[in-house]
Design a protein around this motif. Structure first.
Motif, PDB file in Angstrom:
ATOM      1  N   TRP B 106      34.774  45.743  39.932  1.00 19.30           N
ATOM      2  CA  TRP B 106      33.851  45.675  38.801  1.00 19.30           C
ATOM      3  C   TRP B 106      32.773  46.746  38.943  1.00 19.30           C
ATOM      4  N   GLU B 107      32.219  46.794  40.138  1.00 22.23           N
ATOM      5  CA  GLU B 107      31.170  47.787  40.383  1.00 22.23           C
ATOM      6  C   GLU B 107      31.682  49.199  40.168  1.00 22.23           C
ATOM      7  N   ARG B 108      32.937  49.429  40.526  1.00 24.63           N
ATOM      8  CA  ARG B 108      33.485  50.781  40.449  1.00 24.63           C
ATOM      9  C   ARG B 108      33.952  51.171  39.049  1.00 24.63           C
ATOM     10  N   HIS B 109      34.478  50.197  38.315  1.00 24.74           N
ATOM     11  CA  HIS B 109      35.162  50.569  37.075  1.00 24.74           C
ATOM     12  C   HIS B 109      34.554  50.024  35.790  1.00 24.74           C
ATOM     13  N   ILE B 110      33.594  49.139  35.917  1.00 24.73           N
ATOM     14  CA  ILE B 110      32.946  48.632  34.703  1.00 24.73           C
ATOM     15  C   ILE B 110      31.480  49.055  34.799  1.00 24.73           C
ATOM     16  N   PRO B 111      31.218  50.327  34.608  1.00 21.04           N
ATOM     17  CA  PRO B 111      29.855  50.810  34.849  1.00 21.04           C
ATOM     18  C   PRO B 111      28.882  50.230  33.829  1.00 21.04           C
ATOM     19  N   GLY B 112      27.692  50.033  34.303  1.00 17.86           N
ATOM     20  CA  GLY B 112      26.635  49.626  33.382  1.00 17.86           C
ATOM     21  C   GLY B 112      26.507  48.138  33.181  1.00 17.86           C
ATOM     22  N   GLN B 113      27.493  47.358  33.622  1.00 22.85           N
ATOM     23  CA  GLN B 113      27.352  45.919  33.434  1.00 22.85           C
ATOM     24  C   GLN B 113      26.738  45.293  34.685  1.00 22.85           C
ATOM     25  N   TRP B 114      25.759  44.457  34.457  1.00 24.03           N
ATOM     26  CA  TRP B 114      25.095  43.778  35.572  1.00 24.03           C
ATOM     27  C   TRP B 114      26.097  42.837  36.222  1.00 24.03           C
ATOM     28  N   VAL B 115      26.242  42.937  37.527  1.00 23.30           N
ATOM     29  CA  VAL B 115      27.184  42.052  38.207  1.00 23.30           C
ATOM     30  C   VAL B 115      26.573  41.566  39.517  1.00 23.30           C
ATOM     31  N   ALA B 116      26.727  40.281  39.771  1.00 27.60           N
ATOM     32  CA  ALA B 116      26.160  39.702  40.988  1.00 27.60           C
ATOM     33  C   ALA B 116      27.259  39.017  41.790  1.00 27.60           C
ATOM     34  N   LEU B 117      27.177  39.176  43.097  1.00 33.57           N
ATOM     35  CA  LEU B 117      28.096  38.473  43.991  1.00 33.57           C
ATOM     36  C   LEU B 117      27.294  37.443  44.772  1.00 33.57           C
ATOM     37  N   ILE B 118      27.729  36.199  44.690  1.00 36.89           N
ATOM     38  CA  ILE B 118      27.082  35.180  45.524  1.00 36.89           C
ATOM     39  C   ILE B 118      27.920  35.092  46.787  1.00 36.89           C
ATOM     40  N   ASP B 119      27.376  35.682  47.862  1.00 33.26           N
ATOM     41  CA  ASP B 119      28.188  35.879  49.061  1.00 33.26           C
ATOM     42  C   ASP B 119      28.139  34.664  49.977  1.00 33.26           C
ATOM     43  N   VAL B 120      28.705  33.568  49.510  1.00 28.60           N
ATOM     44  CA  VAL B 120      28.649  32.316  50.284  1.00 28.60           C
ATOM     45  C   VAL B 120      29.818  32.241  51.269  1.00 28.60           C
ATOM     46  N   PRO B 121      29.640  31.500  52.354  1.00 28.57           N
ATOM     47  CA  PRO B 121      30.751  31.307  53.293  1.00 28.57           C
ATOM     48  C   PRO B 121      31.890  30.506  52.654  1.00 28.57           C
ATOM     49  N   ALA B 122      33.040  30.621  53.274  1.00 30.09           N
ATOM     50  CA  ALA B 122      34.180  29.808  52.852  1.00 30.09           C
ATOM     51  C   ALA B 122      34.218  28.513  53.644  1.00 30.09           C
ATOM     52  N   ILE B 123      33.553  28.547  54.784  1.00 31.46           N
ATOM     53  CA  ILE B 123      33.574  27.388  55.663  1.00 31.46           C
ATOM     54  C   ILE B 123      32.288  26.598  55.413  1.00 31.46           C
ATOM     55  N   LEU B 124      32.437  25.431  54.840  1.00 32.10           N
ATOM     56  CA  LEU B 124      31.254  24.649  54.488  1.00 32.10           C
ATOM     57  C   LEU B 124      31.030  23.565  55.546  1.00 32.10           C
ATOM     58  N   GLU B 125      30.917  24.047  56.763  1.00 32.93           N
ATOM     59  CA  GLU B 125      30.664  23.156  57.892  1.00 32.93           C
ATOM     60  C   GLU B 125      29.736  23.901  58.840  1.00 32.93           C
ATOM     61  N   GLY B 126      28.973  23.158  59.595  1.00 32.62           N
ATOM     62  CA  GLY B 126      28.143  23.771  60.631  1.00 32.62           C
ATOM     63  C   GLY B 126      26.798  24.218  60.089  1.00 32.62           C
ATOM     64  N   GLU B 127      25.846  24.231  61.029  1.00 35.15           N
ATOM     65  CA  GLU B 127      24.461  24.549  60.679  1.00 35.15           C
ATOM     66  C   GLU B 127      24.304  25.988  60.201  1.00 35.15           C
ATOM     67  N   THR B 128      24.974  26.903  60.914  1.00 33.40           N
ATOM     68  CA  THR B 128      24.823  28.318  60.578  1.00 33.40           C
ATOM     69  C   THR B 128      25.343  28.582  59.165  1.00 33.40           C
ATOM     70  N   ASN B 129      26.526  28.077  58.878  1.00 33.54           N
ATOM     71  CA  ASN B 129      27.080  28.309  57.553  1.00 33.54           C
ATOM     72  C   ASN B 129      26.207  27.683  56.469  1.00 33.54           C
ATOM     73  N   HIS B 130      25.632  26.552  56.775  1.00 32.82           N
ATOM     74  CA  HIS B 130      24.751  25.907  55.809  1.00 32.82           C
ATOM     75  C   HIS B 130      23.550  26.809  55.505  1.00 32.82           C
ATOM     76  N   ARG B 131      22.998  27.369  56.576  1.00 35.01           N
ATOM     77  CA  ARG B 131      21.846  28.258  56.406  1.00 35.01           C
ATOM     78  C   ARG B 131      22.238  29.481  55.571  1.00 35.01           C
ATOM     79  N   VAL B 132      23.392  30.047  55.869  1.00 33.66           N
ATOM     80  CA  VAL B 132      23.827  31.252  55.159  1.00 33.66           C
ATOM     81  C   VAL B 132      24.159  30.937  53.698  1.00 33.66           C
ATOM     82  N   PHE B 133      24.758  29.793  53.493  1.00 29.34           N
ATOM     83  CA  PHE B 133      25.080  29.347  52.135  1.00 29.34           C
ATOM     84  C   PHE B 133      23.803  29.263  51.299  1.00 29.34           C
ATOM     85  N   ARG B 134      22.807  28.604  51.883  1.00 27.99           N
ATOM     86  CA  ARG B 134      21.528  28.422  51.197  1.00 27.99           C
ATOM     87  C   ARG B 134      20.897  29.782  50.914  1.00 27.99           C
ATOM     88  N   GLN B 135      20.948  30.651  51.917  1.00 22.98           N
ATOM     89  CA  GLN B 135      20.361  31.973  51.769  1.00 22.98           C
ATOM     90  C   GLN B 135      21.038  32.768  50.641  1.00 22.98           C
TER      91      GLN B 135
END
Lengths: 413, 374, 268
Positions: B106-135
């Motif tokens: 999208w970033e490369r080929h659809i220029p000019g359109q606002w695009v956001a990636l919510i970079d959440v973990p795939a593993i929804l377990e553990g304290e670290t992943n929880h922190r990163v998910f929230r972040q």
């Protein structure tokens, strides 16, 4: 115009013959470890491998085992075993081979190479190379009903962000006590740091070896190098890896110093993107009849190994694991490839559209487009699979490859 | 009447959203179940779920191989064709590998359109992943605020949460009517009700749902009793012709755990406490989709739906090349078999190709009914 | 009294007329552009062969892809159920059927009453179907009827990839260009069909004895290779193409008999 030089028989580097011995030692070592009742973990590409060697846990790589099965033409039957059990033919062939073994005849069936796969006490995997890896491990866990730990990570654009690094390290801090508790081992930082040194030393020699292949003529082609890479995957932190890689490097260095190439009359230099077709490594050497050589592979350069600054070992440890091709965004892949094509003086790139590795294969069209536009370097796409030979269409692929080489020859003259 | 309105929305979802854009509303394209639509709503934008289209893919084939799967290819196609230019932006969550790569493309080929990636973990377990998910969720919130130029107000978010929660409760009521014996809501209407929620504003959708539930209460239940009740499972079901086909074969959908169904709407946001944290927590704790770990809560959800609907069999509608679901399927199938519940797998590429599907379903329904000759 | 079963498939339409004494006649024609008319013609030809008038047929059941578009049948059943019933009538001991038709292939497991216990079908790909064989026969200029016999003359199959038909076609054409022996290519094509569907068939849990049906069962090379792969000899009904239509006719008869409150008389 083109004169076909007599093809060199055998390996370009004699040390490459050692690869089979190292591989055998690794699998025999795994079996011995199991037999002695010491802990065994099944792991996958890009797990924090040094931890396992440091903790005395034998890291067993089913992925490698699948590649081995493919190379001895056993993959198809095992894939079919998995398909019979409902695992789609569209799924990763490494996983199908493995599930064919696990759910089929069983991991210790005498008919399997190296006497089978040692049973795991624990499963450790990561999403770094791809998400399906995690799903595959879930199926394995369903079967063995043993503990599993998954290291998560999001894709990177270099330089790695601090938050990504902390995400990784946070999980390592959770993984270590988990391994201690489940497998009854004890973590000692000194031992771990020693292991890191061994790992980094092996990576350093490996990268020197790869850099020697920038030489014209190239000392060694992809067929041999794909056979040599295994210790970089599974045995980082093991001194045997350093020994083997040193032999390779020294021999290659001497070849380069003497101006001796793998081919007598090297005319075309090629690069390869994606995992090789393990059942068909001959594909790489077949081009040598036309004085062409594969001398660069993204797979051998950026998927395994990597240097670490041991002055800051934990940061370096995290970065090394995140800084891998499969975890690169497309933009990062573009930057890296543009640089390397010039460095390795490549005339053309062959992109393997590998049905089994989507993460590797998506974005390849962008890479081809950019290298054509920026460097005028042409590429060829072949659609196939890394382990399932049913996806390889020999005749049309050959025709395409021949036409590609003719085109590159034409460009050169 | 309300039934017609719901199905009309689905004839041309993009056309529908284009109308809003013309009226000056900002529409935000969303992809997957981990986009906190409440944030978008509270920022006075309309979230529109991107579900691809059944049209053939041509332009996108230049960038994505067939095995990237139809959904990613189809959405990229829509963008390359210029069919999504009316959207204020696109929000993708880091779900499948194909969707993650879609962000790069999208970033490369659809220029000019606002695009956001919510970079959440795939593993929804553990304290670290929880922190990163929230972040990752908080980073998205900030990006959104920067885009609209106004901070996310707690009061506005509370109102949005209330609207979304009501929507979820209404859909759950619809699901209960679907599972009743005899069903008090037809499977076709239920699916329309769920899918139209991806297009309509939640306020309008709630209004329609209230009308729909009201009319169901007034009507006497349909004869549908002879139809074999089945549970439908899978990541995405947008092919509305599947339910009439099911009915022609003598069966009906009595419950589902679809990614575009109950897995999307089942969990509510806690309305007490800090609303931002509550929204994040909702997505962390929701029934995990197939591209998330752990799988256990999803299995329990599937089971509870079957128990409620007394479905006599399960049909898995799985997208071709959707690896996550393809790995789950044999595990689910075997676990169901151990409980004496038969299941059938259907391959889909946003559409379920007619005749082969009919043959499979007809045979399956015959088997579920017991014996070929009933 | 007579009963008819029509199997309106993608390649051919098959009709079976069942009388009190068993099969009275059958007829197979190309589907062509298909439709009601072609099916009606097939039925008429079958009636003519049986020397009966269409009005003498008490009940018609229809199966196959075309079943939904035909107006005249009294009942419609999926071809999976019909193959099961048809094969069970001819070979009651059979527990597993491998059916390879023009457009798809199926594995069907039966219980001792001929009821379908489990089944699977190929995915939406022409590899591993009769259509694939037909295309290859054209490319290699071999009549379809001789395909299998020629293939069996070869000892070593040429490797033909099996995950994609388009690939396989180019591959076969270039094998021809490279001067590979025709029979070896033919055997390679048969092997690729078996490779493509063996796992699908085994996924239903193969129980012996196994029968093969569908148009491709007329190809002895595919039958042999499939048997080798499953490690079992395959039984063949005398006319493997018509078991679906036969099953439909039997279900038509069952329909009338059960309306007359008689006992089921499906085996025999």
């Amino acid at each position: 115009m083109t004169t076909t030089a007599p093809k060199k028989k055998g390996r370009a580097l004699n040390s490459s013959y050692e690869a089979a011995i190292v591989l055998k030692e690794y699998w025999e070592g795994a079996a011995r470890h199991r037999a002695e009742g010491r802990p065994v973990a099944w792991v996958s590409g890009n797990v924090p491998i040094e931890l396992f060697w440091a903790l005395g846990i034998y890291p067993v790589y089913p992925e490698n085992y699948s590649a081995v099965c493919a190379s001895i033409q056993r993959a198809q039957e095992l894939c079919e075993e998995a398909e019979e059990r409902g695992y789609s033919i569209d799924l990763c062939s490494y996983s199908r081979v493995n599930l064919g073994i696990v759910l089929g005849k069983g991991v210790d069936h005498p008919d399997l190479p190296y006497g089978g796969l040692p049973r795991p006490d624990m499963l450790v995997t990561t999403r770094i190379p791809c998400l399906p890896q995690v799903k595959w491990w879930e199926v394995v866990r369903e079967f063995f009903d043993i503990p599993m730990f998954v290291v998560d990570a999001t894709m990177v654009d270099l330089p790695i962000r601090e938050s990504q690094r902390q995400h990784y390290l946070g999980q390592i801090r959770e993984l270590i006590p988990c391994l201690e508790k489940k497998l009854g081992v004890r973590f000692q930082e000194d031992t771990f740091l020693e292991t890191l040194k061994l790992s980094d030393r092996a990576a350093e020699i490996w990268l020197e070896l790869l850099d020697l292949r920038t030489a014209v003529p190239s000392p060694v082609g992809s067929r041999e190098m794909c056979g040599n890479v295994f210790p970089l995957v599974a045995m980082l932190g093991n001194p045997r890896t350093i020994e083997f890689f040193t032999h390779l490097r020294d021999e290659a260095k001497q070849c380069v110093q003497e101006g001796k190439g793998a081919l007598e009359n090297e005319r075309i230099r090629l690069g390869w993107d994606n995992i090789p077709m393990w059942y068909n490594l001959k594909f790489f050497s077949d081009v040598e009849d036309r004085n062409a050589i594969f001398t660069y592979e993204t797979y051998l350069r950026y998927v395994w190994g990597g240097r670490m600054d041991l002055n800051d070992p934990w940061t370096a440890f995290a970065d090394k694991h995140l800084d891998v091709w499969l975890n690169y965004s497309i933009n990062q892949r573009v930057r890296t490839l543009l640089h390397d094509i010039v460095k390795f003086k490549l005339d053309g790139l062959v992109f393997h559209q590998n049905r089994s590795c989507k993460r590797f294969s998506m974005g390849q069209r962008d890479l081809a487009q950019v290298i054509q536009e920026n460097l005028g370097v042409s590429s060829l796409f072949i659609e196939s699979d890394m382990a399932d030979p049913r996806a390889y269409a020999e005749a049309p692929t050959r025709v395409k490859m021949e036409a590609f080489l003719e085109m590159l020859e034409g460009k050169k003259s | 009447m309300v039934r017609t309105e719901l199905s009309q929305v689905l004839c041309d979802p993009l056309g529908f959203s284009r109308q809003w854009s013309r009226e000056g509303c900002r529409v935000m394209g969303c992809l997957d179940n981990y986009v906190p639509e409440e944030f978008i709503h509270a920022e006075e934008m309309i979230p529109l779920r991107l579900l691809g289209s059944t049209e053939s893919v041509t332009l996108a084939d230049t960038f994505l191989p067939v095995f990237a799967g139809k959904l990613a290819r189809s959405i990229l196609e829509q963008a390359l064709q210029g069919n999504l230019v009316h959207l204020a932006g696109i929000v993708l969550s880091n779900s499948s590998d194909a969707v993650r790569m879609l962000y790069d493309l999208w970033e490369r080929h659809i220029p000019g359109q606002w695009v956001a990636l919510i970079d959440v973990p795939a593993i929804l377990e553990g304290e670290t992943n929880h922190r990163v998910f929230r972040q990752a969720m908080l980073e998205f919130k900030e990006k959104l605020e920067k885009f609209t130029g106004k901070p996310l107000e707690a009061a506005a978010l509370r109102r949005s949460i209330a609207v979304f929660n009501e929507n979820r409760r209404l859909l759950k009521k619809a699901a209960a009517l679907l599972s009743a014996s005899p069903p008090r809501l037809s499977a076709e209407t239920y699916l329309d009700a769920v899918l139209s929620g991806f297009v309509l504003t939640k306020e309008k959708h709630n209004e329609y749902l209230r009308q729909l539930l009201e009319s169901c209460r007034r009507e006497t239940p349909d004869r549908g009793g002879q139809l074999v009740p089945l549970h439908i499972s899978g990541p995405i079901l947008v092919d509305r012709s599947f339910l009439p086909l099911l009915q022609e074969c003598g069966a009906t959908m009595a419950s589902e755990d679809l990614g575009t169904g109950s897995r999307y709407y089942w969990d509510e946001v806690d309305e007490t406490g800090d609303p931002i944290e509550a929204v994040i927590e909702r997505y962390w704790r929701k029934i995990p989709d197939s591209y998330k770990t752990p799988m256990k809560p999803r299995w329990l959800h599937l089971l509870s739906q079957i128990e409620r609907s007394k479905a006599r069999g399960v049909i898995f509608v799985i997208e071709k090349y959707s690896d996550e679901d393809q790995y789950d399927y044999p595990v689910w199938r075997d676990r169901l078999r151990a409980r004496g519940i038969p299941s059938l797998l259907l391959d889909s590429e946003l559409v379920l190709e007619g005749e082969q599907v009919r043959t499979r379903v007809q045979t399956f329904v015959d088997i579920v009914r017991g014996g070929a000759f009933s | 009294m007579y009963y008819a079963g029509i199997d309106a498939g993608s390649n051919t339409i098959k009709t079976v007329i069942l009388g009190e004494e068993g099969i009275a006649s059958y007829h197979v024609i190309k589907t062509g552009l298909g439709g009601e008319e072609q099916a009606a013609r097939c039925l008429e030809e079958a009636c003519a062969k049986a020397r009966i008038g269409r009005e003498e047929i008490a009940c018609i059941y229809c199966t196959g892809y075309g079943r939904e578009y035909l107006n005249f049948p009294q009942g419609r059943k999926s071809e999976i159920i019909c193959h099961g019933v048809g094969v069970h009538w001819i070979l009651p001991e059979v527990r597993t059927i491998v059916d390879i038709g023009g457009q798809d292939s199926k594995g069907i497991r039966l219980n001792e009453r001929g009821e379908v216990e489990n089944f699977n079908m190929n995915d939406k790909c022409a590899a591993g179907t009769g259509r694939f064989l037909e295309t290859m026969a054209t490319a290699l200029q071999v009549p379809l009827e001789e395909f299998g016999a020629c293939a069996l003359r070869a000892t070593e199959p040429v490797r033909v990839s099996s995950t994609c038909t388009v690939f396989a076609e180019t591959e076969v054409i270039s094998h021809i260009a490279r001067g590979k022996k025709r029979d070896e290519i033919l055997l390679g094509v048969c092997q690729s069909i078996v490779d493509r569907i063996a796992a699908m068939v085994r996924s239903i849990g193969v129980k012996p004895p196994v029968a093969m049906t569908g148009g491709v069962a007329k190809n002895p090379a595919v039958v042999k290779l499939m048997g080798d792969r499953l490690g079992l000899p395959l039984l063949l009904p005398p006319e493997p193409q018509i078991t679906g239509a036969l099953g439909a006719a039997l279900m038509a008869r069952q329909d009338i008999l059960s309306r007359q409150n008689s006992q089921p008389a499906l085996s025999g």
